[in-house]
Motif scaffolding. Structure first.
Motif, PDB file in Angstrom:
ATOM      1  N   THR A  50     108.138  42.763  24.991  1.00  0.00           N
ATOM      2  CA  THR A  50     107.537  43.106  23.701  1.00  0.00           C
ATOM      3  C   THR A  50     106.299  43.945  23.959  1.00  0.00           C
ATOM      4  OG1 THR A  50     108.364  41.093  22.645  1.00  0.00           O
ATOM      5  CG2 THR A  50     106.506  42.204  21.594  1.00  0.00           C
ATOM      6  N   VAL A  51     106.178  45.053  23.226  1.00  0.00           N
ATOM      7  CA  VAL A  51     105.128  46.035  23.479  1.00  0.00           C
ATOM      8  C   VAL A  51     104.384  46.341  22.178  1.00  0.00           C
ATOM      9  CG1 VAL A  51     104.671  48.411  24.221  1.00  0.00           C
ATOM     10  CG2 VAL A  51     106.427  47.057  25.386  1.00  0.00           C
ATOM     11  N   ASN A  52     103.067  46.441  22.278  1.00  0.00           N
ATOM     12  CA  ASN A  52     102.223  46.873  21.159  1.00  0.00           C
ATOM     13  C   ASN A  52     101.879  48.343  21.361  1.00  0.00           C
ATOM     14  OD1 ASN A  52      98.781  46.155  20.150  1.00  0.00           O
ATOM     15  ND2 ASN A  52     100.452  46.943  18.923  1.00  0.00           N
ATOM     16  N   LEU A  53     102.194  49.184  20.371  1.00  0.00           N
ATOM     17  CA  LEU A  53     101.855  50.601  20.414  1.00  0.00           C
ATOM     18  C   LEU A  53     100.774  50.871  19.379  1.00  0.00           C
ATOM     19  CD1 LEU A  53     105.342  50.470  20.531  1.00  0.00           C
ATOM     20  CD2 LEU A  53     104.768  52.674  21.555  1.00  0.00           C
ATOM     21  N   LEU A  54      99.646  51.444  19.805  1.00  0.00           N
ATOM     22  CA  LEU A  54      98.534  51.656  18.889  1.00  0.00           C
ATOM     23  C   LEU A  54      97.614  52.748  19.399  1.00  0.00           C
ATOM     24  CD1 LEU A  54      95.880  48.798  19.233  1.00  0.00           C
ATOM     25  CD2 LEU A  54      97.559  49.343  21.000  1.00  0.00           C
ATOM     26  N   ASN A  55      96.762  53.247  18.507  1.00  0.00           N
ATOM     27  CA  ASN A  55      95.762  54.242  18.850  1.00  0.00           C
ATOM     28  C   ASN A  55      94.877  53.726  19.981  1.00  0.00           C
ATOM     29  OD1 ASN A  55      92.685  54.948  18.245  1.00  0.00           O
ATOM     30  ND2 ASN A  55      93.938  56.725  17.668  1.00  0.00           N
ATOM     31  N   ALA A  56      94.562  54.609  20.933  1.00  0.00           N
ATOM     32  CA  ALA A  56      93.818  54.193  22.116  1.00  0.00           C
ATOM     33  C   ALA A  56      92.455  53.605  21.771  1.00  0.00           C
ATOM     34  CB  ALA A  56      93.650  55.386  23.066  1.00  0.00           C
ATOM     35  N   GLU A  57      91.740  54.158  20.789  1.00  0.00           N
ATOM     36  CA  GLU A  57      90.431  53.622  20.420  1.00  0.00           C
ATOM     37  C   GLU A  57      90.573  52.278  19.711  1.00  0.00           C
ATOM     38  OE1 GLU A  57      87.290  55.308  21.281  1.00  0.00           O
ATOM     39  OE2 GLU A  57      88.888  56.045  22.596  1.00  0.00           O
ATOM     40  N   SER A  58      91.637  52.114  18.934  1.00  0.00           N
ATOM     41  CA  SER A  58      91.897  50.813  18.306  1.00  0.00           C
ATOM     42  C   SER A  58      92.210  49.759  19.361  1.00  0.00           C
ATOM     43  CB  SER A  58      93.058  50.934  17.323  1.00  0.00           C
ATOM     44  OG  SER A  58      92.725  51.771  16.229  1.00  0.00           O
ATOM     45  N   TYR A  59      92.914  50.162  20.399  1.00  0.00           N
ATOM     46  CA  TYR A  59      93.212  49.260  21.515  1.00  0.00           C
ATOM     47  C   TYR A  59      91.923  48.729  22.133  1.00  0.00           C
ATOM     48  CZ  TYR A  59      94.075  48.348  26.504  1.00  0.00           C
ATOM     49  OH  TYR A  59      94.075  47.818  27.774  1.00  0.00           O
ATOM     50  N   LEU A  60      90.949  49.588  22.328  1.00  0.00           N
ATOM     51  CA  LEU A  60      89.688  49.162  22.935  1.00  0.00           C
ATOM     52  C   LEU A  60      88.976  48.114  22.095  1.00  0.00           C
ATOM     53  CD1 LEU A  60      88.251  52.551  24.242  1.00  0.00           C
ATOM     54  CD2 LEU A  60      89.299  50.724  25.581  1.00  0.00           C
ATOM     55  N   ARG A  61      89.186  48.139  20.778  1.00  0.00           N
ATOM     56  CA  ARG A  61      88.552  47.139  19.910  1.00  0.00           C
ATOM     57  C   ARG A  61      89.014  45.722  20.250  1.00  0.00           C
ATOM     58  NH1 ARG A  61      89.107  49.176  13.780  1.00  0.00           N
ATOM     59  NH2 ARG A  61      87.871  47.258  13.453  1.00  0.00           N
ATOM     60  N   GLY A  62      90.202  45.604  20.824  1.00  0.00           N
ATOM     61  CA  GLY A  62      90.704  44.295  21.248  1.00  0.00           C
ATOM     62  C   GLY A  62      90.430  43.981  22.701  1.00  0.00           C
ATOM     63  N   VAL A  63      89.873  44.962  23.443  1.00  0.00           N
ATOM     64  CA  VAL A  63      89.569  44.779  24.860  1.00  0.00           C
ATOM     65  C   VAL A  63      88.112  44.432  25.092  1.00  0.00           C
ATOM     66  CG1 VAL A  63      89.406  45.955  27.102  1.00  0.00           C
ATOM     67  CG2 VAL A  63      91.433  46.282  25.673  1.00  0.00           C
ATOM     68  N   VAL A  64      87.203  45.254  24.565  1.00  0.00           N
ATOM     69  CA  VAL A  64      85.785  45.157  24.936  1.00  0.00           C
ATOM     70  C   VAL A  64      85.197  43.777  24.629  1.00  0.00           C
ATOM     71  CG1 VAL A  64      83.483  46.160  24.650  1.00  0.00           C
ATOM     72  CG2 VAL A  64      85.500  47.648  24.746  1.00  0.00           C
ATOM     73  N   PRO A  65      85.441  43.160  23.438  1.00  0.00           N
ATOM     74  CA  PRO A  65      84.850  41.835  23.208  1.00  0.00           C
ATOM     75  C   PRO A  65      85.494  40.716  24.021  1.00  0.00           C
ATOM     76  CG  PRO A  65      86.250  42.464  21.361  1.00  0.00           C
ATOM     77  CD  PRO A  65      86.138  43.669  22.243  1.00  0.00           C
ATOM     78  N   ARG A  66      86.666  40.988  24.615  1.00  0.00           N
ATOM     79  CA  ARG A  66      87.279  39.998  25.499  1.00  0.00           C
ATOM     80  C   ARG A  66      86.772  40.141  26.929  1.00  0.00           C
ATOM     81  NH1 ARG A  66      91.875  37.429  23.817  1.00  0.00           N
ATOM     82  NH2 ARG A  66      91.325  36.059  25.546  1.00  0.00           N
ATOM     83  N   GLU A  67      86.245  41.308  27.268  1.00  0.00           N
ATOM     84  CA  GLU A  67      85.746  41.542  28.615  1.00  0.00           C
ATOM     85  C   GLU A  67      84.235  41.313  28.716  1.00  0.00           C
ATOM     86  OE1 GLU A  67      87.279  41.869  31.273  1.00  0.00           O
ATOM     87  OE2 GLU A  67      89.276  42.664  30.917  1.00  0.00           O
ATOM     88  N   SER A  68      83.474  41.717  27.713  1.00  0.00           N
ATOM     89  CA  SER A  68      82.022  41.488  27.673  1.00  0.00           C
ATOM     90  C   SER A  68      81.677  40.889  26.312  1.00  0.00           C
ATOM     91  CB  SER A  68      81.250  42.794  27.869  1.00  0.00           C
ATOM     92  OG  SER A  68      81.404  43.296  29.179  1.00  0.00           O
ATOM     93  N   PRO A  69      80.967  39.755  26.267  1.00  0.00           N
ATOM     94  CA  PRO A  69      80.666  39.116  24.985  1.00  0.00           C
ATOM     95  C   PRO A  69      79.952  40.053  24.023  1.00  0.00           C
ATOM     96  CG  PRO A  69      80.115  37.660  26.812  1.00  0.00           C
ATOM     97  CD  PRO A  69      80.440  38.995  27.411  1.00  0.00           C
ATOM     98  N   ALA A  70      80.435  40.126  22.792  1.00  0.00           N
ATOM     99  CA  ALA A  70      79.804  41.004  21.799  1.00  0.00           C
ATOM    100  C   ALA A  70      78.355  40.611  21.557  1.00  0.00           C
ATOM    101  CB  ALA A  70      80.595  40.959  20.493  1.00  0.00           C
TER     102      ALA A  70
END
Length: 404
Positions: free
Chosen positions: A181-201
């Motif tokens: 199963t694959v999620n396809l999305l805009n690259a900048e939208s993808y980062l919105r789900g990455v950055v707060p999981r990697e560094s606390p907001a």
């Protein structure tokens, strides 16, 4: 804590909040030199993400049917008219699917002919893409406008979770025919789900907002890392620590009416502030910018040079120094070929810091022989925080001693 290569996340926080570094300063410290620079994306870089779309393997759903839910009954599939509250693609032969839909916002059980669902597509060649009306709109609201992927811990979905994603959800296969199963999305939208999981907001609020520079540096590192990826034939990257952690936009448990939103306005702002910025090498190629939690005061070297890290030291990370006590029984159980454990020695990379660097090998010796493990293997054997350690003997207590 971590492999020590590239940017230290706690180090970035220390540089930003205690040493006054900008996000550009942080990135140049960890990734600069030898022609490497903070640069902007150009038209020539478009080939790395055709159409600006990231494709992300959702590993929790490996080998399972692709089931989605739409809270506002707005899910659709190109092969059938109308919108649905739930859709599922069940593979019936190699990359061939039966598609089921329901008007109710619900997840399909992992069974043939799921209860409450109607067959709307029979023996359809894949890949199969599910979309929602607003899912690819950058201003879509999480989670109501988005598709949720059903994450069951069992085959019933009764106690499962629903993780919401921007973009679309695809059912496909890998080169061996395994279900993916694959999620396809805009690259900048993808980062919105990455950055707060990697560094606390919340880091963005530290030192009167100076912590935002750590989040901006993380945004650029995550963007470069993801755009440099080419993991699979069917997806560019994955959503776990095997690649970089991506949590989607929101999460709720089945049966709950409330979802927790994973995205955060502070990390969204950090991403927007650095839109289009990446790390490039002297050939103008986007670099695979690894990052780590804390490096203990010295980067590990490798693709980027080993160097003393004042930012990591200044951050006073809780996991900067650590220890682990291993008994002879622990070691003998892990390496029975050695017999009775007698000694252990480590070798290091010679690049400086405590013990002259990160561990490269560990020799475990006993009465029946010895075993050699790499620094990384031994780290995994005993779940150590990182490959930077030394081993020391600890004298056993005299069995005849009274309790203390």
């Amino acid at each position: 804590n971590g492999h020590g290569r590239g940017m230290s996340q706690y180090g970035a926080l220390g540089w930003a909040t205690k040493l006054g570094a900008t996000w550009q300063d942080i990135l140049n410290f960890y990734y600069g030199g030898s022609g490497r620079t903070v640069a902007t994306l150009t038209e020539a870089d478009a080939a790395v993400t055709p159409g600006g779309i990231m494709s992300v393997r959702l590993q929790t759903l490996d080998a399972r049917p692709t089931a989605v839910i739409s809270d506002n009954i707005n899910a659709s599939w190109a092969g059938a008219a109308g919108t649905y509250g739930g859709l599922v693609a069940r593979m019936v032969s190699n990359n061939v699917y039966d598609i089921y839909g329901t008007a109710t916002a619900t997840c399909a059980a992992d069974t043939d002919n799921p209860t409450g669902f109607t067959l709307i597509g029979d023996n359809v060649a894949g890949p199969i893409d599910f979309v929602s009306a607003q899912g690819s709109v950058l201003t879509a609201i999480a989670p109501t406008d988005l598709l949720g992927a059903c994450e069951p811990p069992s085959t019933t979905y009764k106690t499962g979770r629903i993780r919401y994603y921007r973009g679309s959800i695809r059912a496909t296969i890998d080169i061996l025919g395994n279900r993916r199963t694959v999620n396809l999305l805009n690259a900048e939208s993808y980062l919105r789900g990455v950055v707060p999981r990697e560094s606390p907001a919340g880091w963005g609020d530290i030192a009167g907002g100076l912590g935002m520079n750590a989040l901006r540096a993380q945004s650029v590192a995550a963007r470069s890392y993801s755009l440099s990826e080419a993991r699979y034939t069917y997806a560019k990257t994955c959503d776990t620590e095997d690649c970089q952690v991506y949590g989607g936009a929101g999460l709720r448990t089945v049966g709950s009416k409330t979802a927790s939103v994973i995205e955060d306005k502070r990390t969204d702002l950090a991403i927007a502030d650095t839109t289009g910025y990446v790390i490039k090498d002297s050939r103008n190629t986007i670099m695979r910018t690894e990052f780590t939690s804390s490096n203990g005061g010295r980067t590990a070297g490798g693709q980027f040079p080993a160097q003393f890290d004042n930012g990591d030291v200044a951050a006073d990370a809780a996991l900067q120094s650590w220890s682990r006590l291993l008994s002879a029984n622990d070691i003998q159980k892990a390496f029975p070929a050695i017999g009775v454990f007698t000694s252990m020695t480590t070798s290091h990379d010679g690049l400086g810091g405590d013990w002259n660097g990160y561990t490269t090998s560990v020799v475990i010796t006993g009465t029946a022989g010895s075993v050699t493990r790499t620094g990384w293997q031994f780290r995994g054997d005993f779940d150590l925080n990182s490959p930077w350690y030394e081993t020391f003997p600890v004298t056993a207590t005299d069995p005849a001693s009274p309790p203390v």
